[in-house]
Each structure stands twice: as structure tokens, then as C-alpha cells.
Design a protein around this motif. Sequence first.
Motif, PDB file in Angstrom:
ATOM      1  N   ALA A  76       0.820  -1.211   0.000  1.00  0.00           N
ATOM      2  CA  ALA A  76       0.000   0.000   0.000  1.00  0.00           C
ATOM      3  C   ALA A  76       0.862   1.272   0.000  1.00  0.00           C
ATOM      4  CB  ALA A  76      -0.929   0.008   1.210  1.00  0.00           C
ATOM      5  N   GLN A  77       2.133   1.154   0.431  1.00  0.00           N
ATOM      6  CA  GLN A  77       3.027   2.314   0.417  1.00  0.00           C
ATOM      7  C   GLN A  77       3.461   2.598  -1.021  1.00  0.00           C
ATOM      8  OE1 GLN A  77       6.073   0.844   3.091  1.00  0.00           O
ATOM      9  NE2 GLN A  77       5.462   2.353   4.628  1.00  0.00           N
ATOM     10  N   ASN A  78       3.642   3.853  -1.336  1.00  0.00           N
ATOM     11  CA  ASN A  78       4.085   4.251  -2.666  1.00  0.00           C
ATOM     12  C   ASN A  78       5.613   4.220  -2.713  1.00  0.00           C
ATOM     13  OD1 ASN A  78       4.163   5.243  -5.276  1.00  0.00           O
ATOM     14  ND2 ASN A  78       4.051   7.364  -4.601  1.00  0.00           N
ATOM     15  N   TRP A 100      14.723  -0.032   6.496  1.00  0.00           N
ATOM     16  CA  TRP A 100      14.365  -0.418   5.132  1.00  0.00           C
ATOM     17  C   TRP A 100      13.757   0.725   4.334  1.00  0.00           C
ATOM     18  CZ3 TRP A 100      13.957  -3.776   9.221  1.00  0.00           C
ATOM     19  CH2 TRP A 100      14.611  -4.991   9.092  1.00  0.00           C
ATOM     20  N   GLY A 101      13.733   1.925   4.883  1.00  0.00           N
ATOM     21  CA  GLY A 101      13.087   3.035   4.195  1.00  0.00           C
ATOM     22  C   GLY A 101      11.581   2.914   4.215  1.00  0.00           C
ATOM     23  N   GLN A 102      11.080   2.157   5.184  1.00  0.00           N
ATOM     24  CA  GLN A 102       9.652   1.872   5.263  1.00  0.00           C
ATOM     25  C   GLN A 102       8.874   2.838   6.149  1.00  0.00           C
ATOM     26  OE1 GLN A 102      11.875   0.585   7.268  1.00  0.00           O
ATOM     27  NE2 GLN A 102      10.938   0.222   9.251  1.00  0.00           N
ATOM     28  N   GLY A 103       9.569   3.765   6.793  1.00  0.00           N
ATOM     29  CA  GLY A 103       8.931   4.663   7.755  1.00  0.00           C
ATOM     30  C   GLY A 103       8.000   5.677   7.118  1.00  0.00           C
ATOM     31  N   THR A 104       7.483   6.568   7.978  1.00  0.00           N
ATOM     32  CA  THR A 104       6.571   7.604   7.518  1.00  0.00           C
ATOM     33  C   THR A 104       7.199   8.994   7.528  1.00  0.00           C
ATOM     34  OG1 THR A 104       5.676   7.807   9.744  1.00  0.00           O
ATOM     35  CG2 THR A 104       4.512   6.318   8.239  1.00  0.00           C
TER      36      THR A 104
END
Length: 112
Positions: A76-78, A100-104
Amino acid sequence: MPKVTAQGKTFECDRGANLRQVLLQNGVALYNGQAKVINCHGIGTCGTCAVAIEGEVSEANWRDQARRSLPPHSPAQNRRLACQTQVLGDITVTKYDGFWGQGTAIAWTPEG
């Protein structure tokens, strides 16, 4: 030649160039924290090169889709894996926090 804007830098690359290689060759800090040491070096298995991209790039391949479908990423993340992405036109790149660069929270923007 497509232009890439990331972390306050703008540079050109060949159409079809690998985004991970282009960013690293131009001194962009693609990895957060220790991910610069502990990463898969571009084979698409770790997910630490995840970035948000605006502009024309290749479609996500199966490695990109598979890795981003597993935690801590979310489909769902762009985001895209830079190592599995080819630059096809002018793009801007944004990096988010988290190993992982997955944060907000934004780690860096195209402007810096």
C-alpha cells in the motif's frame, strides 16, 4: 537523457539506467543507518533501497513486488526498490526513515 533529482542533487543518466547504481554513483545516501553496510547489493532481496519516485520508471518486476509485499514494507506504500527500477524519464526521488526506508518520516527529499 533523463534527469534524476534526489537529496538536493540533479544529474542525468541513460534511459533504462538502474536507479540504485545512478544514485550511488552520484553520491546520494540511498541507505539509512547500517543498511549502507548490510544490504543485498542490488539483487532485490533486502528492501533497504526502497524510495518514493515521481516520474517515468519501469514497471515493478516480480522481485520488487514480492519484497515490498513482505513486512516491514507494505504494498500500500508508494515505494519502489531502487535496485529493481530503471529510469525512463525525468524523476524525483524521496527517501523515508527506517532501516528499510519503510517509515513515515522523510529522511531526504528531492530538494535535499
